[in-house]
Enzyme design. Structure first.
Site, PDB file in Angstrom:
ATOM      1  N   VAL B  17      21.915   6.903  66.894  1.00 12.80           N
ATOM      2  CA  VAL B  17      22.438   8.208  66.484  1.00 12.80           C
ATOM      3  C   VAL B  17      23.920   8.376  66.792  1.00 12.80           C
ATOM      4  CG1 VAL B  17      20.278   9.503  66.575  1.00 12.80           C
ATOM      5  CG2 VAL B  17      21.656   9.287  68.653  1.00 12.80           C
ATOM      6  N   TYR B  22      31.800   3.452  75.455  1.00 13.48           N
ATOM      7  CA  TYR B  22      31.135   2.451  76.284  1.00 13.48           C
ATOM      8  C   TYR B  22      29.621   2.407  76.104  1.00 13.48           C
ATOM      9  CZ  TYR B  22      29.585   5.849  79.840  1.00 13.48           C
ATOM     10  OH  TYR B  22      28.967   6.874  80.511  1.00 13.48           O
ATOM     11  N   LYS B  40      20.862   5.991  76.046  1.00 14.20           N
ATOM     12  CA  LYS B  40      22.250   5.575  76.009  1.00 14.20           C
ATOM     13  C   LYS B  40      22.328   4.166  76.568  1.00 14.20           C
ATOM     14  CE  LYS B  40      26.621   7.722  77.406  1.00 14.20           C
ATOM     15  NZ  LYS B  40      27.196   8.998  77.839  1.00 14.20           N
ATOM     16  N   ASP B 134      36.133  16.115  81.738  1.00 17.04           N
ATOM     17  CA  ASP B 134      36.244  15.723  80.335  1.00 17.04           C
ATOM     18  C   ASP B 134      35.568  16.746  79.433  1.00 17.04           C
ATOM     19  OD1 ASP B 134      37.047  14.195  78.178  1.00 17.04           O
ATOM     20  OD2 ASP B 134      35.404  12.763  78.335  1.00 17.04           O
TER      21      ASP B 134
HETATM   22  N1  LIG Z   1      21.730  13.427  74.646  1.00 12.99           N
HETATM   23  C1  LIG Z   1      22.079  13.123  73.401  1.00 12.99           C
HETATM   24  N2  LIG Z   1      21.293  13.490  72.380  1.00 12.99           N
HETATM   25  C2  LIG Z   1      21.635  13.179  71.102  1.00 12.99           C
HETATM   26  N3  LIG Z   1      22.739  12.495  70.760  1.00 12.99           N
HETATM   27  C3  LIG Z   1      23.571  12.094  71.717  1.00 12.99           C
HETATM   28  C4  LIG Z   1      23.280  12.377  73.095  1.00 12.99           C
HETATM   29  N4  LIG Z   1      24.266  11.859  73.834  1.00 12.99           N
HETATM   30  C5  LIG Z   1      25.133  11.290  72.972  1.00 12.99           C
HETATM   31  N5  LIG Z   1      24.732  11.418  71.700  1.00 12.99           N
HETATM   32  C6  LIG Z   1      25.410  10.903  70.503  1.00 12.99           C
HETATM   33  O1  LIG Z   1      25.986   9.650  70.789  1.00 12.99           O
HETATM   34  C7  LIG Z   1      27.402   9.687  70.629  1.00 12.99           C
HETATM   35  C8  LIG Z   1      28.056   8.856  71.707  1.00 12.99           C
HETATM   36  O2  LIG Z   1      27.896   9.501  72.928  1.00 12.99           O
HETATM   37  P1  LIG Z   1      28.718   9.092  74.210  1.00 12.99           P
HETATM   38  O3  LIG Z   1      28.410  10.080  75.239  1.00 12.99           O
HETATM   39  O4  LIG Z   1      28.452   7.663  74.508  1.00 12.99           O
HETATM   40  O5  LIG Z   1      30.222   9.093  73.788  1.00 12.99           O
HETATM   41  P2  LIG Z   1      31.215  10.216  73.283  1.00 12.99           P
HETATM   42  O6  LIG Z   1      31.338  11.299  74.269  1.00 12.99           O
HETATM   43  O7  LIG Z   1      30.913  10.625  71.891  1.00 12.99           O
HETATM   44  O8  LIG Z   1      32.528   9.364  73.243  1.00 12.99           O
HETATM   45  P3  LIG Z   1      33.308   8.729  74.449  1.00 12.99           P
HETATM   46  O9  LIG Z   1      32.377   7.858  75.218  1.00 12.99           O
HETATM   47  O10 LIG Z   1      34.344   7.944  73.741  1.00 12.99           O
HETATM   48  O11 LIG Z   1      33.847   9.872  75.231  1.00 12.99           O
HETATM   49  C9  LIG Z   1      27.767  11.145  70.700  1.00 12.99           C
HETATM   50  O12 LIG Z   1      28.930  11.440  69.973  1.00 12.99           O
HETATM   51  C10 LIG Z   1      26.541  11.791  70.087  1.00 12.99           C
HETATM   52  O13 LIG Z   1      26.625  11.747  68.674  1.00 12.99           O
END
Ligand SMILES: Nc1ncnc2c1ncn2[C@@H]1O[C@H](COP(=O)(O)OP(=O)(O)OP(=O)(O)O)[C@@H](O)[C@H]1O
Lengths: 371, 323
Positions: B17, B22, B40, B134
């Protein structure tokens, strides 16, 4: 029992929606830092009584012995398949009796020795107190669950120091870590990381007594010096010196002991003050708990009192007594001695080596027999 | 069925999704409970020094924070290929998606509700001495029942340890507080409050409030909108590392702010101003924000279940699939 963690003001709690579903911030329920501590993983997963600790360590030792025997039997069967002649002749000498299993008492002494080594490793890297304290906590938790007959403490110690540094913002590259410690391989250190995390149940935030110690240090000054000095011979300098002594006390005694499993960080911090200077600390506690202002003399206590007020005083007195008792218990726990020696530890370490690699032990003996 | 370690920790990944710097994120299920979760998976190879630092820090903080407005860490496991996996509650939407979705109308009570939930989550972090560092709309995730949850604690850290330097390179640029822009090595929860203040502004404007193009431009954009800090309004500001050769903009008048935020009530404006004070020591803390009259003023905050989640039609979740 409740001890004010520091002089920090209480924070208002407004975390929940009200019954009707609308969000109003007006419900003011107050949460003290002590309440917050009671929600920490440290309190919920890593607080034990002395009896529980002893029992867990005995169980870990027992588990280690079982694992050692199983490992030995497996190694023995494969050795037997390879050297049937030797086993036919000397089978009854090639049994698990060869293993010199580590007793519960030996295990505790050995672990204590490695704890002291952890302090040296941290000093070697010039790591801040926080890293050392966290590493120590991780190590002591790890061996509440496992035995030295399952994981070699030296390796675990390295992994834990590396991990603690990573978690406490004192990251060191694995290469530089390994080059500065002779005879270590990156793979050995990193290979144990997940195992350690899992054993810690992923609870990686450790509350140490240093923050409350600082808080009490400030509050001692407030209570004992303002608006005017309460004790004729106590100045900012005296309290500053006491603070330094108490900090050393935490590093030398508390962190290496079972105190962090049995007492809250503010309790440990106060115990440090109490043991370093009973007179000053007791004065502070009386001021805080018995509302003994500088001018509250016996004469006031003699006066006829409203029963509600005297009741209140009574419970205050009880609280004070319980607190002092707790501090005294904490001091005893923190100062429990467990003498160790390098020679004895080296011997146990070698036994551990063979317990963990029984094939090497068998090979040595088989070689002797076939020579 | 026996809930021993092995059955409890079994998950299936259904589909990808999203992807962050990272990690790759999958939607999946906890096998025994059929609970829908986000998994994740931390990318390996990026970090050769063992378990990824951001990932274990995220675990460290989330493990301690149990709050309705903070994402729940359900589990952590190692997959057979030795990848670290964080199991999180599945939150199919985020605030950035909604802000960008022009077909969704925000009522002032909706904005109030999101702000309130953000502050509650943040208050819980701060009282546990955890800085988020952040905060931005796409780290404010939304559950199907409208609850907002702080997520992405990869940059979080504990504060309050005396004599410790912090890195000023935190918080996505647009939400970065002036003390960070100036390179301060000591900062507090006020950096998170600033970010929330800027998000509050963005919720009202529906476009990013201070979109600097780079770090230098960020200073300019920030001070053009909110005034250039001087010794007078912020004592000792000039001793911060990057404080030099600044273009001096006047502090905005109330009328200017009122023009920019035309729909905001006076109380809304007051709160936003106190969250975006240039001097961090003058900024409200979470406690003060939560007690603000703005939240008592009509209309009251929308209840979470009545908040807009995504524009109507299509049951496909309108979440951006790439960061
Ligand atoms: N708990 C969750 N439920 C549903 N989707 C999620 C969840 N956590 C993350 N995602 C999806 O996965 C993507 C990547 O999440 P992640 O937290 O790894 O990075 P980010 O915050 O988008 O980017 P970065 O790591 O560069 O700050 C998010 O943009 C979101 O679309």
């Amino acid at each position: 029992m409740t001890i004010p963690a520091t002089t920090r003001p209480k924070a208002s709690e407004s975390g929940k929606s009200s019954k009707d579903g609308s969000l109003t911030p007006s419900e003011k329920k107050y949460v003290s830092s002590d309440d917050l501590y009671r929600h920490s993983s440290q309190y919920n997963l890593w607080s034990f009584t002395q009896a529980q600790l002893d029992e867990m360590r005995r169980a870990a030792n027992e588990k280690g012995r079982k694992a050692a025997l199983q490992r030995f039997e497996a190694a023995r069967s494969s050795a037997e398949a390879e050297n049937p002649a030797v086993f036919a002749a000397h089978g009854e000498e090639l049994t698990s009796n060869m293993l010199e299993l580590i007793t519960y008492e030996e295990e505790q002494v050995f672990l204590r020795f490695i704890c002291l080594q952890i302090i040296q490793i941290c000093a070697h890297f010039n790591m801040p107190t926080q890293v050392r304290a966290t590493a120590m906590s991780f190590f002591r938790k790890f061996y509440l669950v496992h035995s030295v007959m399952e994981y070699r403490p030296k390796n675990v110690a390295y992994t834990i120091v590396f991990l603690a540094a990573k978690l406490e913002n004192y990251f060191i590259l694995i290469e530089s870590f390994c080059t500065r410690i002779p005879k270590t391989k990156a793979a050995d250190i990193l290979g144990l990381e997940f195992e350690v995390l899992q054993t810690l149940q992923f609870t990686l935030l450790v509350h140490h007594p240093f923050r409350p110690l600082w808080g009490f240090f400030l509050d001692f000054q407030l209570a004992l010096l303002h608006p005017s000095p309460v004790m004729y011979d106590v100045s900012v300098d005296t309290i500053g010196k006491l603070y330094d002594q108490a900090k050393t006390w935490l590093n030398e005694y508390a962190l290496l002991s079972d105190a962090p499993f049995m007492f809250t960080p503010p309790q440990i911090a106060l115990a440090a003050f109490y043991d370093c200077d009973k007179r000053i600390t007791d004065r502070y506690l009386r001021l805080k708990y018995l509302s003994e202002g500088p001018d509250s003399m016996e004469t006031i206590a003699e006066e006829e009192e409203d029963p509600a007020v005297s009741k209140h005083k009574q419970t205050q007195k009880e609280q004070y007594d319980i607190l002092v008792k707790t501090l005294k218990r904490c001091i005893v726990v923190a100062k429990q001695e467990l003498p160790t020696s390098r020679e004895e530890s080296a011997k146990i370490d070698e036994r551990c080596f063979f317990i963990l690699s029984p094939q090497k032990l068998l090979k040595k003996k088989i070689k002797a027999f076939s020579a | 069925m026996k809930f021993d370690g092995t059955t409890l920790h079994k998950y299936t990944k259904e589909k990808k999704v999203g992807e962050g710097t990272y990690a790759v994120v999958y939607v999946g299920k906890q096998e025994f409970s059929h609970r829908q979760v986000a998994i994740k998976e931390i990318k390996t190879g990026l970090f050769k020094d063992g378990l990824d630092m951001s990932a274990i820090r995220e675990v460290k903080y989330l493990k301690e924070l149990r709050h309705n407005n903070v994402i729940e860490l359900v589990d952590v496991y190692m997959s057979p290929d030795k990848n670290l996996n964080l199991v999180l509650e599945y939150l199919p939407c985020d605030l950035e998606v909604l802000i960008k979705d022009t077909s969704v109308v925000f009522k002032s009570s909706d904005i109030k509700s999101w702000l309130l939930m953000t502050l509650r989550g943040l208050h819980h972090c701060h009282r546990n001495f955890i800085l988020h560092r952040d905060l931005k709309p796409n780290n404010l995730l939304l559950s199907p029942d409208g609850e907002l949850k702080l997520a992405d604690f990869g940059l979080a850290r504990a504060f309050g340890s005396p004599n410790e330097d912090l890195t000023p390179k935190v918080v996505t640029r647009w939400y970065r507080a002036p003390e960070l822009l100036f390179g301060a090595k000591h900062y507090t929860g006020a950096v998170d409050i600033w970010a929330v203040g800027i998000i509050f502004a963005e919720l009202m404007l529906r476009i990013p409030y201070l979109p600097g193009k780079d770090d230098v431009d960020q200073l300019d954009v920030t001070f053009k909108a909110l005034g250039t800090p001087t010794e007078q309004i912020w004592p000792n500001v000039s001793s911060l590392p990057n404080y030099d050769a600044l273009k001096v903009y006047p502090l905005p008048s109330r009328q200017e702010l009122r023009n920019r935020f035309s729909a905001a009530t006076d109380k809304a404006l007051d709160l936003m101003i106190m969250m975006t004070q240039l001097d961090p020591s003058r900024r409200f803390d979470t406690t003060r924000c939560l007690q603000d009259d703005f939240f008592l003023e009509q209309p009251l905050a929308t209840s979470p279940k009545d908040l807009p989640t995504k524009s109507s039609g299509g049951d496909e979740k309108r979440r951006k699939t790439n960061a």
